[in-house]
Structure formats: structure tokens, C-alpha cells
Design a protein around this motif. Structure first.
Motif, short mmCIF file in Angstrom:
data_model
loop_
_atom_site.label_atom_id
_atom_site.label_comp_id
_atom_site.label_asym_id
_atom_site.label_seq_id
_atom_site.Cartn_x
_atom_site.Cartn_y
_atom_site.Cartn_z
N ASP A 172 49.35 60.25 27.56
CA ASP A 172 49.85 61.52 27.07
C ASP A 172 50.99 61.20 26.11
OD1 ASP A 172 50.75 64.06 26.60
OD2 ASP A 172 50.85 64.66 28.71
N LYS A 173 50.65 61.14 24.83
CA LYS A 173 51.66 60.76 23.84
C LYS A 173 52.80 61.78 23.81
CE LYS A 173 52.55 60.67 18.95
NZ LYS A 173 53.55 61.72 19.17
N PRO A 174 54.03 61.30 23.90
CA PRO A 174 55.17 62.23 23.85
C PRO A 174 55.47 62.67 22.42
CG PRO A 174 55.94 59.98 24.12
CD PRO A 174 54.45 59.91 24.16
N LYS A 175 56.16 63.77 22.31
CA LYS A 175 56.56 64.30 21.01
C LYS A 175 57.70 63.47 20.43
CE LYS A 175 58.12 68.60 18.80
NZ LYS A 175 58.46 70.03 19.00
N SER B 176 52.32 57.17 16.86
CA SER B 176 51.27 56.60 17.72
C SER B 176 51.49 55.10 17.90
CB SER B 176 49.89 56.85 17.10
OG SER B 176 49.60 58.22 17.08
N THR C 265 54.24 54.46 20.36
CA THR C 265 53.70 54.68 21.71
C THR C 265 52.93 53.46 22.17
OG1 THR C 265 53.48 57.05 21.26
CG2 THR C 265 52.22 56.17 23.11
N THR D 248 51.46 65.85 20.53
CA THR D 248 51.40 65.29 21.88
C THR D 248 49.93 65.26 22.32
OG1 THR D 248 51.57 67.44 22.98
CG2 THR D 248 53.64 66.31 22.44
N GLY D 249 49.71 64.73 23.51
CA GLY D 249 48.36 64.79 24.08
C GLY D 249 47.63 63.47 24.10
N SER E 102 53.61 73.11 16.52
CA SER E 102 53.29 72.44 17.78
C SER E 102 51.82 72.07 17.78
CB SER E 102 53.59 73.36 18.97
OG SER E 102 53.25 72.73 20.20
N ARG F 88 48.83 69.77 20.12
CA ARG F 88 48.48 68.96 21.29
C ARG F 88 46.99 68.68 21.28
NH1 ARG F 88 50.51 67.06 25.79
NH2 ARG F 88 49.27 66.86 27.69
N SER G 120 42.19 66.14 29.46
CA SER G 120 43.56 65.81 29.90
C SER G 120 43.65 65.46 31.38
CB SER G 120 44.49 67.00 29.61
OG SER G 120 44.47 67.31 28.24
N THR H 48 51.57 59.38 31.72
CA THR H 48 52.71 59.39 30.81
C THR H 48 53.40 58.03 30.80
OG1 THR H 48 54.25 60.13 32.53
CG2 THR H 48 53.09 61.84 31.27
#
Length: 312
Positions: free
Chosen positions: A16-19, A23, A26, A50-51, A197, A199, A208, A213
Motif C-alpha cells: 500500500d504505497k503511502p502518499k 514509487s 517506496t 496511494t494504493g 487524491s 488511490r 486491496s 503497509t
């Protein structure tokens, strides 16, 4: 110290890539946590997004392209009335306009941008020109000609429209730039728009439900666990099999003796109902994934892409 040595890690993970980070940033954090020698991600997400960011480790990277070609789904919130330099809220506002379209115009817009459409990607994208990402040129004030892309929007579902904000669920083909889609939609409506935003909620068949995380992974890295190497066993237990990126392909099981020849790159005589298709090839006795094979019209299994190690 010994526990900082890089390891051969093989498998697949949905992060779950954070904001707020890229990439690649991450990916580097994940590689550090796992002490992995080799890993790569599938499908770039903007820092704002994200996501789902699929991570392939080791031998699994050989099959990442098949997942990269998959459809994707997104949940997006856009702001109307403002156009930005990057087509999202990380950019500078370059134009403000009044929101004056009617509901019928919005309905027409949603229809226009559903199906096969063309896009000209933003200069603030990771597409490369002469080996350099476009966003690096853009940051220097350079604008280059970009090729038109043809993509498919399978679903552009309006969730909510209130005030200056509008929300969508989007199901699209590979190569779709959501920021560009929202920008173009805003231009069609005459008021401009940008993403605030974003996701990613699905990649191929992956949703998901199996996301982990970075903060959760870091909980395994206490000093005692690292000292005893327990953390790596626990981390590796989270990984899905090497062939997960291609689990949409049918399975073929071959005998141990056949697998020896297959691993040497030799053709296998095999009667099967499958024709003209790539297949996942496993050794029957131990259920070991050997790689991909290709079956044409004849009853012959041709090695196509093999793994270099053979584990469950």
C-alpha cells in the motif's frame, strides 16, 4: 554486521504505497526492509497517489511484464475550476475558471471519455525521451512533443459531485494517465480540473485485500528479531509465490523426469487440451514452479521463460 548483508529473496508482495513519496522511493524502502538483492515494482504511481504497488522479488521479476499489461482501477477526487501545471495538486495553479456546466453536459462528458480514447501524456510523467524522464525536462521549463496514446476507459463512474469537488471510480487499460484524463475532462467541461487524491484499488485480479503497509513491515525489525534473524523468516512468510504475476495462466504439470529436460530448455511431448497459449509449468511430484512454457497447435510443450531456482 552480518544481518545487513543482502539476501536472495524470491516472491511477490502487494504494498500500500503511502502518499508523498515516489514509487521508486517506496521500492528502495521495501528492499532495505527485506535486505533483498533484487526487486522491482509494477506500474508507477505518482507521489500524490496511494494504493496497490505490486513488488516482485528476485525470480518473480521475470514475470512482472505480464502484470504490467493488466487493467487497473482507481478512486479519484478532482477539483474543478482550477488547472495546474502537473494536472494534480502538487503543481502550480495556472488557470482558474467558473464552474458553469449543466448535469446533461457532465453526462455527455462521461460518455465521451468512456471507451477507446486518445491521450497526450503530461510533461510531468515518467515517459522517457532520450533516456531521461519527461518530468525532468518539464522542471527546466522544456516542453517536448509527445505521441498520442490510445487507451480504453472501461468505466468512468461518477460517485459524487459537490461544490468544487467531483469523485470517480475508474476502470482503465494499461498506459492510462489518470491525471491527463481528469485534465482533459475538465477542459471538455470548460472549467478545468486537477487531481487532488488518487488511490489505485485494483491491478489485474489483485484487489486491496492483501495489501501490506511499510509501517507494518517495519514492526518485524526490532533488534532482537534481527539478531536472531527471525524477522526475515516472518517477512518472507508474507510473500506470495514467484508465479503470482502470471497466475491467470493455466497450469500444466509434468513428471520429474520431464522436468529435468524442461529445465535444460528442451521441448516436452505433452498431450493437452490447451492450444496456442502460455502456461505455468510445475513439477507434478513437488508442485514446484519451473517457469512458463508455450503450447502451440501440436502436442509439444516449449520452454519459454524459466526460473533459475526451483522452490515452492
Amino acid at each position: 554486521m552480518f544481518f545487513y548483508k543482502k539476501r536472495n529473496v524470491n516472491g511477490f508482495l502487494l504494498i500500500d504505497k503511502p502518499k508523498g513519496i515516489s514509487s521508486n522511493n517506496t521500492l528502495q524502502q521495501i528492499k532495505t526492509i527485506f535486505r533483498a538483492k533484487k526487486a522491482g515494482y509494477v506500474g508507477t504511481l505518482d507521489p500524490l497517489a496511494t494504493g496497490i504497488l505490486p513488488i516482485c522479488f528476485g525470480e518473480s521479476t521475470k514475470f512482472s511484464d505480464y502484470l504490467n499489461n493488466s487493467d487497473k482501477e482507481y478512486y479519484v477526487i478532482a477539483k474543478l475550476g482550477e488547472s495546474t501545471s502537473t494536472f494534480d495538486s502538487d503543481g502550480v495553479i495556472i488557470k482558474k475558471r467558473i464552474i458553469s456546466f449543466k448535469s446533461i453536459q457532465l453526462d455527455n462528458a462521461l460518455k465521451k471519455f468512456t471507451g477507446v480514447i486518445n491521450q497526450v501524456p503530461s510533461m510531468y510523467s515518467a515517459i522517457k525521451h532520450n533516456g531521461i524522464p519527461l518530468y525532468r525536462y518539464a522542471r527546466q521549463g522544456i516542453t517536448l512533443s509527445r505521441q498520442i496514446r490510445y487507451i480504453t476507459i472501461y468505466k468512468l463512474e461518477l460517485i459524487k459531485f459537490q461544490g468544487d469537488f467531483i469523485e470517480f471510480n475508474i476502470h482503465c487499460s494499461k498506459g492510462t494517465y489518470i491525471r491527463t484524463l481528469i485534465h482533459d475532462l475538465g477542459e471538455y467541461l470548460g472549467c478545468g480540473a486537477h487531481v487532488v487524491s488518487l488511490r489505485r484499488t485494483q491491478v489485474g485480479i489483485f484487489t486491496s485485500s492483501k495489501l501490506v503497509t511499510i509501517s507494518y513491515l517495519n514492526t518485524f525489525l526490532n533488534k532482537e528479531n534481527i539478531k536472531k534473524l527471525i524477522c526475515f523468516k516472518e517477512l518472507d512468510s508474507l510473500l506470495m509465490p514467484i508465479d503470482t504475476p502470471v497466475n491467470f495462466l493455466p497450469k500444466i504439470y509434468i513428471s520429474k523426469s520431464q522436468s529435468c529436460n524442461f529445465k535444460l530448455g528442451q521441448k516436452i511431448i505433452l498431450k493437452s487440451n490447451i492450444k496456442n497459449s502460455l502456461v505455468r509449468v510445475l513439477e507434478k511430484e513437488k508442485k514446484i514452479f519451473l517457469g512458463l512454457g508455450k503450447i502451440n497447435t501440436e502436442d509439444v510443450l516449449n520452454p519459454y521463460r524459466l526460473v533459475s531456482i526451483f522452490t515452492n
